[in-house]
Motif scaffolding. Sequence first.
Motif, PDB file in Angstrom:
ATOM      1  N   THR A   1      84.504   7.731  23.064  1.00 49.89           N
ATOM      2  CA  THR A   1      83.662   7.350  24.196  1.00 49.89           C
ATOM      3  C   THR A   1      84.422   7.453  25.498  1.00 49.89           C
ATOM      4  OG1 THR A   1      84.240   5.088  23.652  1.00 49.89           O
ATOM      5  CG2 THR A   1      82.068   5.854  22.949  1.00 49.89           C
ATOM      6  N   LEU A   2      83.717   7.943  26.478  1.00 56.28           N
ATOM      7  CA  LEU A   2      84.230   7.958  27.847  1.00 56.28           C
ATOM      8  C   LEU A   2      83.319   7.026  28.624  1.00 56.28           C
ATOM      9  CD1 LEU A   2      84.819  11.765  28.551  1.00 56.28           C
ATOM     10  CD2 LEU A   2      86.561  10.022  28.215  1.00 56.28           C
ATOM     11  N   GLY A   3      83.876   5.964  29.105  1.00 58.81           N
ATOM     12  CA  GLY A   3      83.038   4.982  29.788  1.00 58.81           C
ATOM     13  C   GLY A   3      82.128   4.316  28.772  1.00 58.81           C
ATOM     14  N   ASP A   4      80.833   4.375  29.008  1.00 51.68           N
ATOM     15  CA  ASP A   4      79.919   3.673  28.125  1.00 51.68           C
ATOM     16  C   ASP A   4      79.314   4.582  27.057  1.00 51.68           C
ATOM     17  OD1 ASP A   4      78.733   5.080  30.117  1.00 51.68           O
ATOM     18  OD2 ASP A   4      76.927   3.830  30.147  1.00 51.68           O
ATOM     19  N   LYS A   5      79.496   5.909  27.229  1.00 59.46           N
ATOM     20  CA  LYS A   5      78.856   6.812  26.278  1.00 59.46           C
ATOM     21  C   LYS A   5      79.858   7.735  25.603  1.00 59.46           C
ATOM     22  CE  LYS A   5      75.722   8.341  29.176  1.00 59.46           C
ATOM     23  NZ  LYS A   5      74.620   9.139  29.741  1.00 59.46           N
ATOM     24  N   SER A   6      79.444   8.289  24.463  1.00 63.84           N
ATOM     25  CA  SER A   6      80.317   9.230  23.771  1.00 63.84           C
ATOM     26  C   SER A   6      80.313  10.572  24.502  1.00 63.84           C
ATOM     27  CB  SER A   6      79.825   9.434  22.339  1.00 63.84           C
ATOM     28  OG  SER A   6      78.580  10.081  22.364  1.00 63.84           O
ATOM     29  N   ILE A   7      81.325  11.387  24.187  1.00 64.13           N
ATOM     30  CA  ILE A   7      81.396  12.713  24.810  1.00 64.13           C
ATOM     31  C   ILE A   7      80.120  13.487  24.504  1.00 64.13           C
ATOM     32  CG2 ILE A   7      82.664  14.890  24.891  1.00 64.13           C
ATOM     33  CD1 ILE A   7      85.159  13.404  24.094  1.00 64.13           C
ATOM     34  N   LEU A   8      79.665  13.344  23.260  1.00 66.49           N
ATOM     35  CA  LEU A   8      78.452  14.038  22.827  1.00 66.49           C
ATOM     36  C   LEU A   8      77.263  13.666  23.716  1.00 66.49           C
ATOM     37  CD1 LEU A   8      77.518  15.834  20.332  1.00 66.49           C
ATOM     38  CD2 LEU A   8      76.617  13.719  19.401  1.00 66.49           C
ATOM     39  N   SER A   9      77.116  12.375  23.970  1.00 63.08           N
ATOM     40  CA  SER A   9      75.990  11.924  24.789  1.00 63.08           C
ATOM     41  C   SER A   9      76.133  12.410  26.230  1.00 63.08           C
ATOM     42  CB  SER A   9      75.897  10.400  24.776  1.00 63.08           C
ATOM     43  OG  SER A   9      75.728   9.956  23.460  1.00 63.08           O
ATOM     44  N   HIS A  10      77.367  12.420  26.719  1.00 64.01           N
ATOM     45  CA  HIS A  10      77.604  12.921  28.072  1.00 64.01           C
ATOM     46  C   HIS A  10      77.149  14.375  28.199  1.00 64.01           C
ATOM     47  CE1 HIS A  10      79.508   9.720  30.255  1.00 64.01           C
ATOM     48  NE2 HIS A  10      80.395   9.491  29.281  1.00 64.01           N
ATOM     49  N   SER A  11      77.590  15.202  27.210  1.00 62.48           N
ATOM     50  CA  SER A  11      77.245  16.623  27.276  1.00 62.48           C
ATOM     51  C   SER A  11      75.745  16.806  27.143  1.00 62.48           C
ATOM     52  CB  SER A  11      77.940  17.415  26.161  1.00 62.48           C
ATOM     53  OG  SER A  11      79.131  16.814  25.783  1.00 62.48           O
ATOM     54  N   ALA A  12      75.148  16.049  26.220  1.00 65.14           N
ATOM     55  CA  ALA A  12      73.707  16.173  26.013  1.00 65.14           C
ATOM     56  C   ALA A  12      72.955  15.757  27.271  1.00 65.14           C
ATOM     57  CB  ALA A  12      73.273  15.329  24.825  1.00 65.14           C
ATOM     58  N   ALA A  13      73.466  14.715  27.916  1.00 60.57           N
ATOM     59  CA  ALA A  13      72.809  14.244  29.132  1.00 60.57           C
ATOM     60  C   ALA A  13      72.889  15.306  30.223  1.00 60.57           C
ATOM     61  CB  ALA A  13      73.466  12.949  29.611  1.00 60.57           C
TER      62      ALA A  13
END
Lengths: 467, 261
Positions: A330-342
Amino acid sequence: MHRQFLGKFNELVRISDLSSFTYGDSLRDSIVKDIYRAAEEVTKKVVTQKSQRKITFDKKIDDLLTSKIFGYPIMILLLGLVFWITITGANYPSQMLANLFFWLEGKLTYLFMVLGSPQWLHGILILGIYRTLAWVISVMLPPMAIFFPIFTLLEDLGYLPRVAFNLDRLFKKAGAHGKQSLTMSMGFGCNAAGIIACRIIESPREKLIAILTNNFVPCNGRFPTLIALATIFVGGLVASQYRSLAATLFVTLLVVFGIIVTLIVSWVLSKTILKGIPSSFTLELPPYRKPKIGRVIYTSLIDRTIFVLGRAIAVAVPAGLIIWILANITLGDKSILSHSAAFLDPFARMIGLDGFILMAFIIGLPANEIVVPIIIMSYMSKGAMLELESLLEMQRLFIDNGWTFLTALNVMLFSLFHFPCGTALWTIGKETGSLKWTMLSALIPTVIGIAVCFIVTQGARLLGLVF
Amino acid sequence: MGLTCESCSRGVLKKKFNLRCGEKFVIALAGNPNVGKSTVFNELTGLKQHTGNWPGKTVVNARGNYRYEDMEFVLMDLPGTYSLLASSVEEQVARDFICFGQPDVTIVVVDGTCLERNLNLVLQVMELTHNVVVCVNLIDEAERKGIFIDIKALEEELGVPVVGTIAREGVGLEELKRRVLNVALNIENLNPKKISYSKPVEDAIKGIEPEIDRILKGKLNSRWVALRLIDGDNTIVNSIYEHIYDKKTLEIEGEEVLVNA
């Protein structure tokens, strides 16, 4: 020494020029005629012909299969039949394999607990790698094990050249080579194999058209995706006894759409960057042959199924690993995966997908067959830990993550029209020997895919259609 | 091993062509498209080159090995062609291999259901090399169509070994291997049928053949080269330059058999 050799070679050139000058083409016909006559003489002495029955029977079948009226319907019907057998036949073994794998998963988890292994190791090995593998095998193996032998059977029987014969006229009209229908058919098995098969087309222009458009027919890496989604979302629209039938119809429709796009793109290419006149060729219709069932099953199961599956597994293992890591750091509050998806999400939404789906297609570049497993893993890693025991569970997972019929439709369309997989791209690079054409072969389907999905999505939203 | 390329008559020539043959016999597999060449290839080598019932299935030159009677054979699956008149790339590839690759034996696979058309190729190959074994394949299919071929009579007519096979079921392949070995060892009685041409053609051949023979010194069949020249086929001159004067290595490695192709 070398000069002496060359001197002799020059003498040969002189004789050659002299003969060309003296005879030109005048003796050629006579030479060919004499060869034919000799062959005829020998044949007469050694061959006895008893009856013509079988030949006329073959001809009758040919007249039907390649007739102007029945040719196309029979072709589409056969295609549909193959899909139907695959879809209905694959259901039960898929379920069984899935049950087996998840029973085993329980045992493995228990083993990890007994051994007191750390949580992250269990996460990587079981939730990351093992689950992806289990999904790939249980969803891919049964349809492939059914589709490949049937397809090979049709090939062995001699039906493929009849397909080529039927489609020849259309491909000619599209400014392409009639043999492209054969290379296209090979693409159903594996696009890389279809691209290699393009070597049978002599003209470089038409070969390029065939290579650039091969990706528009779904290969076996993509069929399981289409079949699974069609069964859930299209089959789900009708009563359960018509499920397979509805799914079959839809997959057939998709494939026909793919063929139409193949023709359109071929036509556009032959009118723009690959201008030229289609060259003619003679395609001989080979006799129908009784297929060797044993051999067909052996080659299609061992050579093709295991090959494609092996490749999927080889790609799925590292992909599963990467996804699990991306989802758990996780970076900050979200996972890397969620960051990229976002990051991808706004664009993905415009074409009716979501960030996770689009990312799955991108990460799935090495092999199309792992796109859906990646989607599943991304969703699961967001929290809801589901055991994907059946297609029903998969449906629930997708719907929980905001899928509608429109989403499924777009995933299927995008699966049909997007950049070729890594192996296919590598093959295109090797066959064309040009980076430009390789890039173009990735660009054309992707642009078409984005356009089609965009139109479908925006159209549906505009018309207020709610699926 | 005693009986190798060194001991066969063209052993010395082979060195000149830089053919990597080691201690193996090189066998070429020729034939019209879709007569089952790849099936014969698979059955002989145990490889699984993909076969399919459509012409032109084999797009790569497959190479494989087999052992028979303790001897090694390298089998080259040539592209399917209707003739050796070099009017297409496939025909030129096949012709150049038989011509300059100097295989010990050339197997010509023919379709029993349409022998006459297939014999055109057989006769042309026989003009080029004497070491030919004809494999009449699909005899079961022929019989179902009411076509019966007298293999013995055909052998007498052609003057080279003829074997009837049903390659898909492995019928006749033992015999094929035996006859191929015999030809490779020079113990078959070969008397290949010559095509007699019309008088103007024969006269033209007589006019240039001795001179060609003097130039090529038996490296190639001079009658055949003469025929190509009066036929107006210039590609042969280029091929002779490439393979004899430029000593270009002939690729007999072929490409790897693709499992999935």
